[in-house]
Design an enzyme around this catalytic site. Structure first.
Site, short mmCIF file in Angstrom:
data_model
loop_
_atom_site.label_atom_id
_atom_site.label_comp_id
_atom_site.label_asym_id
_atom_site.label_seq_id
_atom_site.Cartn_x
_atom_site.Cartn_y
_atom_site.Cartn_z
N CYS A 1 -8.62 -1.76 0.18
CA CYS A 1 -9.26 -2.79 1.08
C CYS A 1 -10.95 -2.91 0.79
O CYS A 1 -11.65 -3.98 0.97
CB CYS A 1 -9.31 -2.20 2.52
SG CYS A 1 -7.59 -2.32 3.15
N CYS B 1 11.13 7.70 -2.57
CA CYS B 1 12.40 7.06 -2.56
C CYS B 1 11.96 5.47 -2.56
O CYS B 1 12.67 4.69 -3.11
CB CYS B 1 13.26 7.31 -1.55
SG CYS B 1 13.55 9.08 -1.19
#
Lengths: 91, 393
Positions: free
Chosen positions: B307, B293
């Site tokens: 990262c 959603c």
């Protein structure tokens, strides 16, 4: 209307390192157009070819997802804050 | 002349009303307040079903918290019926309770009659000491600590986010911690992955994490999954966990996890980090939005920074991981306002925390449907999935 646009870390390479910028516009669309004019590289990161928002980028006006307002046609108030948020998966 | 102890007891018993255990047994489900006035250790060894506990020494100060209405029928009991007799007199004469009775013969007679006794699960003396700062908080208490000890929490990843989350959840006494990670400890991890150590470079992260967890709290049962989570093993791994902590470093796994947890209705505390920015939200299936959603699709691989490739402030996963741990504890204890339907954005450089709303999408490809309608073949799949994974390598 002048609006503060917040640019997240992963898009700053396309905004010359700017974390936020102030732009004029009466709707979200107009503000984003101004943003793309200033930082052309951001256009492809945020918008699809047809000008709609890419599905992995959300734009919030004062904390509310513009998809649940009037989308890009949502009017903006003076001094409002627009947050651009692409999905991040780093852990 | 002052009366002897035995004489005083006789006097008190003549001034109060007593009730036989057989009558109490009939009244137990009838809205009568049954109060055990014995000491904590006695109560913990077994008490009447539904009994409230107020030690006699705290009766005057605490009874109103347990029985606020003075017209309520109250039955006090102790071991043999003496302490409760004194208590009954106090409640009636000094505090104005209107219907107080003391159970004859106390719990000793109750047991002799063969009536039911409830033995609460108690914290061991060591646990009482270890978790004493939790027990002192009214929102947690012994009952809350017991819930934490019973909780099963699964951590996806023992990396940047998983390290602080695992350590603090272990310290808090979460009874079972599952850890999924197929990686080994690398020197470049140690700038942020504080559950590992320099001595453990090269050993599997699940083993390293287990060692740190047990050094901190041997109470914790660590379940290790030295594997990469994928569509073939996810349902088997996550089933039975109460809460899942998402600290994974790639989009395909995040989408897969989302779809599987919606299907099993397991709440996910999700965070992600990059550079100086962190995001956090709680996805509780069917009560709030799910990850799809929020972001219907992941970015294409070339725009999906990690990262590993882009770097992250070493402290940031500490900040975000502990916000996750806090949300886990809240979900387990059912307290406070979990970040359901809200996305918190932390900007470390600006020292700002921004909140944006996340709505349940009525057209969500996953959570707009019933869990049983979500098929195996579509779990974790998104447009251009093959291309994404090929590009991501």
């Amino acid at each position: 209307m002048s609006v503060v646009v917040k640019i997240p870390t992963q898009l700053r390479s396309a905004s010359g390192g700017e974390a936020e910028t102030v732009l004029d516009g009466a709707t979200v669309q107009e503000v984003l157009d101004g943003l793309f004019e200033r930082f052309e590289e951001l256009r492809a990161r945020i918008s699809d070819d047809d000008g709609s928002l890419r599905r992995f980028v959300n734009v919030y006006l004062a904390g509310e997802d513009i998809r649940f307002l009037d989308g890009l046609q949502t009017p903006v108030k003076d001094g409002a804050e627009l947050t651009i948020l692409p999905a991040v998966a780093g852990g | 002349m002052s009366p002897s102890g035995a004489e005083l007891l006789r006097q008190v018993k003549s001034q109060i009303e007593e009730v036989d255990p057989s009558e109490v047994k009939e009244l137990i489900d009838e809205g009568v307040a049954i109060v055990d006035v014995r000491e904590t250790e006695e109560f913990a060894a077994g008490h009447l079903p539904g009994a409230k506990h107020v030690p006699r020494s705290y009766l005057e100060s605490r009874i109103e918290g347990v029985v606020p209405d003075r017209s309520t029928q109250i039955i006090l009991y102790c071991a043999s019926g003496n302490r409760s007799a004194y208590g009954a007199r106090t409640l009636t004469e000094e505090l104005g309770y209107e219907h107080v009775r003391s159970m004859t013969g106390g719990i000793t007679l109750w047991k002799d009659r063969g009536y039911d006794v409830v033995v609460p699960r108690a914290l061991s003396p060591e646990q009482r000491e270890r978790y004493s700062r939790h027990v002192l908080i009214p929102e947690i208490g012994t009952e809350g600590q017991q819930k934490l000890l019973d909780a099963k929490v699964l951590l996806l990843g023992a990396g940047g986010l998983g390290s602080p989350t695992a350590l603090y959840l272990a310290a808090a006494g979460v009874g079972t911690l599952g850890i999924v990670d197929d990686d080994v400890v690398d020197l470049s991890n140690l700038q942020r992955q504080v559950i590992h150590s320099t001595q453990r470079i090269g050993i599997p992260k699940v083993d390293s994490a287990e060692e740190s967890i047990h050094a901190l709290n041997p109470d914790v049962n660590v379940v290790k999954y030295q594997t990469r989570i994928d569509a073939s093993n996810i349902m088997e791994i996550i089933e039975g966990y109460d809460v899942i902590v998402d600290g994974v470093d790639n989009f395909p796994t995040r989408y897969l996890l989302n779809d599987a947890t919606v299907r099993l209705k397991i709440p996910v505390v999700s965070a992600s980090i990059l550079g100086f920015d962190g995001q956090l939200s709680v996805f509780k299936p069917y009560e709030g939005p799910c990850y799809r959603c929020l972001f219907r699709e992941p970015p294409p691989a070339e725009l999906a920074p990690s990262c590993g490739a882009n770097g992250v402030l070493g402290v940031l996963p500490g900040t975000m991981g502990l916000l996750q741990a806090t949300e886990v504890v809240k979900l387990v204890l059912n307290i406070g306002e979990p970040a359901i339907g809200r996305l918190l954005l932390y900007d470390a450089l600006g020292a700002t925390l921004t909140e944006v709303k996340v709505h349940r999408d009525p057209d969500c490809p996953i959570c707009s449907r019933d869990p049983e309608d979500i098929g195996d073949e579509e779990m974790g799949v998104f447009p251009d999935y093959e291309a994404f994974c090929a590009a991501a390598g």
